[in-house]
Design a protein around this motif. Sequence first.
Motif, PDB file in Angstrom:
ATOM      1  N   ASP A   1      32.706  32.375  50.026  1.00  0.00           N
ATOM      2  CA  ASP A   1      33.570  31.892  51.108  1.00  0.00           C
ATOM      3  C   ASP A   1      34.782  32.806  51.330  1.00  0.00           C
ATOM      4  N   ASN A   2      35.360  33.362  50.285  1.00  0.00           N
ATOM      5  CA  ASN A   2      36.540  34.208  50.435  1.00  0.00           C
ATOM      6  C   ASN A   2      36.117  35.652  50.730  1.00  0.00           C
ATOM      7  N   PHE A   3      35.496  35.840  51.887  1.00  0.00           N
ATOM      8  CA  PHE A   3      34.921  37.144  52.221  1.00  0.00           C
ATOM      9  C   PHE A   3      35.981  38.210  52.470  1.00  0.00           C
ATOM     10  N   TRP A   4      37.187  37.799  52.793  1.00  0.00           N
ATOM     11  CA  TRP A   4      38.199  38.736  53.257  1.00  0.00           C
ATOM     12  C   TRP A   4      39.277  38.966  52.212  1.00  0.00           C
ATOM     13  N   ASP A   5      39.016  38.564  50.965  1.00  0.00           N
ATOM     14  CA  ASP A   5      39.958  38.824  49.884  1.00  0.00           C
ATOM     15  C   ASP A   5      39.753  40.230  49.327  1.00  0.00           C
ATOM     16  N   GLY A   6      40.835  40.819  48.844  1.00  0.00           N
ATOM     17  CA  GLY A   6      40.741  42.096  48.162  1.00  0.00           C
ATOM     18  C   GLY A   6      40.304  43.224  49.076  1.00  0.00           C
ATOM     19  N   ALA A   7      39.636  44.215  48.498  1.00  0.00           N
ATOM     20  CA  ALA A   7      39.204  45.401  49.247  1.00  0.00           C
ATOM     21  C   ALA A   7      37.879  45.097  49.935  1.00  0.00           C
ATOM     22  N   TYR A   8      37.957  44.387  51.056  1.00  0.00           N
ATOM     23  CA  TYR A   8      36.738  43.953  51.747  1.00  0.00           C
ATOM     24  C   TYR A   8      36.232  44.985  52.738  1.00  0.00           C
ATOM     25  N   LYS A   9      36.926  46.095  52.868  1.00  0.00           N
ATOM     26  CA  LYS A   9      36.581  47.101  53.863  1.00  0.00           C
ATOM     27  C   LYS A   9      36.510  48.479  53.208  1.00  0.00           C
ATOM     28  N   ILE A  10      35.564  49.296  53.633  1.00  0.00           N
ATOM     29  CA  ILE A  10      35.485  50.679  53.170  1.00  0.00           C
ATOM     30  C   ILE A  10      36.818  51.378  53.461  1.00  0.00           C
ATOM     31  N   PRO A  11      37.311  52.222  52.559  1.00  0.00           N
ATOM     32  CA  PRO A  11      38.665  52.803  52.717  1.00  0.00           C
ATOM     33  C   PRO A  11      38.715  53.934  53.748  1.00  0.00           C
ATOM     34  N   TRP A  12      38.543  53.558  55.012  1.00  0.00           N
ATOM     35  CA  TRP A  12      38.526  54.556  56.079  1.00  0.00           C
ATOM     36  C   TRP A  12      39.827  55.364  56.145  1.00  0.00           C
ATOM     37  N   ASN A  13      40.931  54.800  55.653  1.00  0.00           N
ATOM     38  CA  ASN A  13      42.231  55.468  55.768  1.00  0.00           C
ATOM     39  C   ASN A  13      42.577  56.337  54.561  1.00  0.00           C
TER      40      ASN A  13
ATOM     41  N   HIS B   1      27.696  51.322  45.648  1.00  0.00           N
ATOM     42  CA  HIS B   1      28.056  51.727  44.290  1.00  0.00           C
ATOM     43  C   HIS B   1      27.797  53.228  44.181  1.00  0.00           C
ATOM     44  N   VAL B   2      28.857  53.994  43.983  1.00  0.00           N
ATOM     45  CA  VAL B   2      28.771  55.452  44.008  1.00  0.00           C
ATOM     46  C   VAL B   2      28.895  55.981  42.579  1.00  0.00           C
ATOM     47  N   LEU B   3      27.842  56.668  42.122  1.00  0.00           N
ATOM     48  CA  LEU B   3      27.784  57.199  40.767  1.00  0.00           C
ATOM     49  C   LEU B   3      27.998  58.702  40.811  1.00  0.00           C
ATOM     50  N   ASP B   4      29.040  59.191  40.131  1.00  0.00           N
ATOM     51  CA  ASP B   4      29.344  60.611  40.083  1.00  0.00           C
ATOM     52  C   ASP B   4      28.318  61.312  39.187  1.00  0.00           C
ATOM     53  N   ALA B   5      27.632  62.313  39.749  1.00  0.00           N
ATOM     54  CA  ALA B   5      26.555  62.964  39.000  1.00  0.00           C
ATOM     55  C   ALA B   5      27.077  63.770  37.822  1.00  0.00           C
ATOM     56  N   ALA B   6      28.321  64.237  37.886  1.00  0.00           N
ATOM     57  CA  ALA B   6      28.853  65.102  36.829  1.00  0.00           C
ATOM     58  C   ALA B   6      29.283  64.320  35.597  1.00  0.00           C
ATOM     59  N   ASN B   7      29.981  63.212  35.806  1.00  0.00           N
ATOM     60  CA  ASN B   7      30.537  62.501  34.651  1.00  0.00           C
ATOM     61  C   ASN B   7      30.032  61.070  34.496  1.00  0.00           C
ATOM     62  N   GLY B   8      29.193  60.613  35.425  1.00  0.00           N
ATOM     63  CA  GLY B   8      28.607  59.285  35.299  1.00  0.00           C
ATOM     64  C   GLY B   8      29.523  58.146  35.664  1.00  0.00           C
ATOM     65  N   SER B   9      30.739  58.449  36.134  1.00  0.00           N
ATOM     66  CA  SER B   9      31.644  57.363  36.520  1.00  0.00           C
ATOM     67  C   SER B   9      31.118  56.658  37.761  1.00  0.00           C
ATOM     68  N   ALA B  10      31.527  55.409  37.910  1.00  0.00           N
ATOM     69  CA  ALA B  10      31.043  54.597  39.021  1.00  0.00           C
ATOM     70  C   ALA B  10      32.214  54.046  39.819  1.00  0.00           C
ATOM     71  N   ALA B  11      32.032  53.929  41.117  1.00  0.00           N
ATOM     72  CA  ALA B  11      33.032  53.321  41.997  1.00  0.00           C
ATOM     73  C   ALA B  11      32.303  52.472  43.013  1.00  0.00           C
ATOM     74  N   THR B  12      32.918  51.366  43.395  1.00  0.00           N
ATOM     75  CA  THR B  12      32.286  50.440  44.337  1.00  0.00           C
ATOM     76  C   THR B  12      33.151  50.260  45.568  1.00  0.00           C
ATOM     77  N   MET B  13      32.509  50.299  46.725  1.00  0.00           N
ATOM     78  CA  MET B  13      33.148  49.988  48.003  1.00  0.00           C
ATOM     79  C   MET B  13      32.406  48.824  48.642  1.00  0.00           C
ATOM     80  N   ARG B  14      33.133  48.003  49.366  1.00  0.00           N
ATOM     81  CA  ARG B  14      32.541  46.826  50.003  1.00  0.00           C
ATOM     82  C   ARG B  14      32.789  46.873  51.496  1.00  0.00           C
ATOM     83  N   SER B  15      31.819  46.453  52.263  1.00  0.00           N
ATOM     84  CA  SER B  15      31.956  46.361  53.712  1.00  0.00           C
ATOM     85  C   SER B  15      31.568  44.952  54.141  1.00  0.00           C
TER      86      SER B  15
END
Length: 279
Positions: free
Chosen positions: A17-29, A223-237
């Motif tokens: 239900d709380n779809f608009w909480d937090g980082a709900y948008k890809i960081p276009w800026n 979910h973006v996985l860095d090929a060099a170091n294996g770190s992960a980052a998530t973006m939500r749209s």
Amino acid sequence: MSRQSLQTIFDITPPQDNFWDGAYKIPWNEPGFSARMLEIHLSQETDLASRKLETIKKQAKWLKDNALRDEVSRILDLGCGPGLYADHFARDRHIYRGIDFSPASIAHARKQTGFPALCEFSEGDVTTTDFGEGYDLAMMIYGELNVFSPDQCRDILARAHAALNTGGTLALELHTVDAVKAAGTAPASWHKADSGLFSPRPYICLQENHWNGEHAVAVQYFHVLDAANGSAATMRSTTKAWSDDELEALLSAAGFRDMRFREDWPKAGEHFRLLTAIK
């Protein structure tokens, strides 16, 4: 965008239900993301961010023919991206202002316009930036309104109404309900790239999609996985689908009248529709 372990990605639960909480948008800026996104805006190989120039030319002509008077008019473009519509209006001596929170897009628009005396570009979030007043056309295209929360949509439309002259036109291009639902119900997928939208370095992107039918909202995770170091980052749209009845209520509450879906609007594909309304 948050960095985390693979276990954290595995444990992510889509909101109910709380779809608009937090980082709900890809960081276009975000500056780096903004610069990579600009390349897609300007590409003539795809319509994924901005339309191809031939379609933009047709849409600008449609707006001039259907929403502007013969005399000089003032245009407000909400979510203008790299300002690809601006010169189409300015070469007919219309006065244009575009607002977008992507720094790379605004920098490009300021640099590329052939009519700097007639075109103004403001870097800012349309949910907080002052629109000003005295416009004859307020336009928000390419499904921009769909990515804001219902409360933000109500506020944006109320401020657009206040910014227009009496008799001025609002032009909203929206994602269709079917298009938003299709995005939310698409199967999970993945791709790899040496560099791309999500990173300048080699990465793997895992995409999962969720659809909430009760609220007509699609939530997509990248979910973006860095090929060099294996770190992960998530973006939500997060994208809201608006029914015809909901749109009529939304625009009426903002003070608009004479709402019409325009079937002759030039568009690429069937995923969008144009709605106009009058102040």
